[in-house]
Design a protein around this motif. Sequence first.
Motif, mmCIF file in Angstrom:
data_model
loop_
_atom_site.group_PDB
_atom_site.id
_atom_site.type_symbol
_atom_site.label_atom_id
_atom_site.label_comp_id
_atom_site.label_asym_id
_atom_site.label_seq_id
_atom_site.Cartn_x
_atom_site.Cartn_y
_atom_site.Cartn_z
ATOM 1 N N ALA A 156 0.821 -1.213 0.000
ATOM 2 C CA ALA A 156 0.000 0.000 0.000
ATOM 3 C C ALA A 156 0.850 1.256 0.000
ATOM 4 O O ALA A 156 2.003 1.268 0.418
ATOM 5 N N MET A 157 0.236 2.338 -0.492
ATOM 6 C CA MET A 157 0.752 3.687 -0.287
ATOM 7 C C MET A 157 -0.429 4.560 0.101
ATOM 8 O O MET A 157 -1.579 4.291 -0.276
ATOM 9 N N THR A 158 -0.156 5.609 0.871
ATOM 10 C CA THR A 158 -1.218 6.457 1.391
ATOM 11 C C THR A 158 -0.816 7.924 1.330
ATOM 12 O O THR A 158 0.367 8.258 1.209
ATOM 13 N N VAL A 159 -1.824 8.790 1.445
ATOM 14 C CA VAL A 159 -1.546 10.207 1.646
ATOM 15 C C VAL A 159 -0.820 10.344 2.976
ATOM 16 O O VAL A 159 -1.155 9.668 3.956
ATOM 17 N N VAL A 177 -3.958 3.525 -1.794
ATOM 18 C CA VAL A 177 -3.866 2.701 -3.004
ATOM 19 C C VAL A 177 -3.212 1.387 -2.609
ATOM 20 O O VAL A 177 -2.149 1.386 -1.971
ATOM 21 N N THR A 178 -3.843 0.263 -2.951
ATOM 22 C CA THR A 178 -3.293 -1.055 -2.642
ATOM 23 C C THR A 178 -3.276 -1.917 -3.899
ATOM 24 O O THR A 178 -4.015 -1.667 -4.848
ATOM 25 N N THR A 179 -2.429 -2.942 -3.886
ATOM 26 C CA THR A 179 -2.379 -3.886 -5.004
ATOM 27 C C THR A 179 -2.647 -5.290 -4.478
ATOM 28 O O THR A 179 -2.322 -5.616 -3.333
ATOM 29 N N ARG A 180 -3.221 -6.119 -5.320
ATOM 30 C CA ARG A 180 -3.474 -7.511 -4.964
ATOM 31 C C ARG A 180 -3.515 -8.347 -6.243
ATOM 32 O O ARG A 180 -3.597 -7.801 -7.352
ATOM 33 N N VAL A 270 -5.572 -3.120 -8.746
ATOM 34 C CA VAL A 270 -5.126 -1.958 -7.987
ATOM 35 C C VAL A 270 -6.378 -1.259 -7.460
ATOM 36 O O VAL A 270 -7.242 -0.871 -8.243
ATOM 37 N N ARG A 271 -6.476 -1.135 -6.149
ATOM 38 C CA ARG A 271 -7.631 -0.510 -5.514
ATOM 39 C C ARG A 271 -7.305 0.907 -5.052
ATOM 40 O O ARG A 271 -6.245 1.150 -4.463
ATOM 41 N N PHE A 272 -8.223 1.818 -5.309
ATOM 42 C CA PHE A 272 -8.099 3.201 -4.872
ATOM 43 C C PHE A 272 -9.236 3.503 -3.893
ATOM 44 O O PHE A 272 -10.386 3.123 -4.152
#
Length: 297
Positions: A156-159, A177-180, A270-272
């Motif tokens: 994940a990455m975040t603000v 934002v995450t990936t799976r 990729v989830r937002f």
Amino acid sequence: MSMSTPPGWYPDPSVPSLERWWDGTTWTEHSRSPQQAQAQAPQHYPQPAPAGPVEPGGSRGLAKVLAPAVAGVVLVAAIVTGVVVLGKDGGGTGPEAGGESSSTSAGPSTSASPSASEDAKPQGDPKVLDDQLNGITLPIPDGWGEPELKVGKELAMTVDGYYDCPGEGSFCYRGTVTTRTATESDGDTAKEVAETDISKAAGEAFDRDYIGRRPFNGMKSHKQVDAGPVKVAGTSGYFVRWQVKTADGPGGYAQSLAFPSPQGSTMVVVRFAFDAGPDGPPLDKMDEITAGIKASR
């Protein structure tokens, strides 16, 4: 010394002709062939024991880790002894040569240990989120970074910064934002996967999180505001975007983006999840991140 092996691709203990993903704790279902591995940049990582990476407290793993180091010490001792003996006849050069040999031997014995994580981790751009499992990188925008507090198991990455959730839970991020990796039940095409995943993505972000809490006291309603095909990392992907209203808080936007993984035949998701309102990230940041996704090198 830590005896754990960092996440990465390692020889499959049951199928030597394949590589399997080790998540730092256990083997996963993800595997790839050497041909797929060659399409990526060479990865230097320590080789685990044939039965699996070294686990904390494992006596067999400890023996396998210590064996190369002990062999290295014996070899160095033999070299130093030989050089010192020669030095007595050659003008006293033994100690200097012995010191050089000791330094040279320390490198291989250290890199053979699974605790040498610097060899297993990619040395990349700090402004890039590197998803080694799915073979992609995502650009990290200004004002974003890796989460200060863990948001789940996914990469994940975040603000930057977090706030107190209005409902259950101790912290929330304005943008995540995450990936799976998609599963077979998610669908066969990018469109099917994105349309299947969006309800899960919105639910985990705005209704109940991955441990069952309700950070906004529930999701009241949603509507689809955008969807369609999109090019991602040179492949044909598809995205679906929802606007969500929550019981408390500003509500937000959830998006599921699906596309074929550069690693093989699986699909990447990729989830937002962006908060709505003036404090949330602008929606075009989703498009900016999508455009910057690339295959890992």
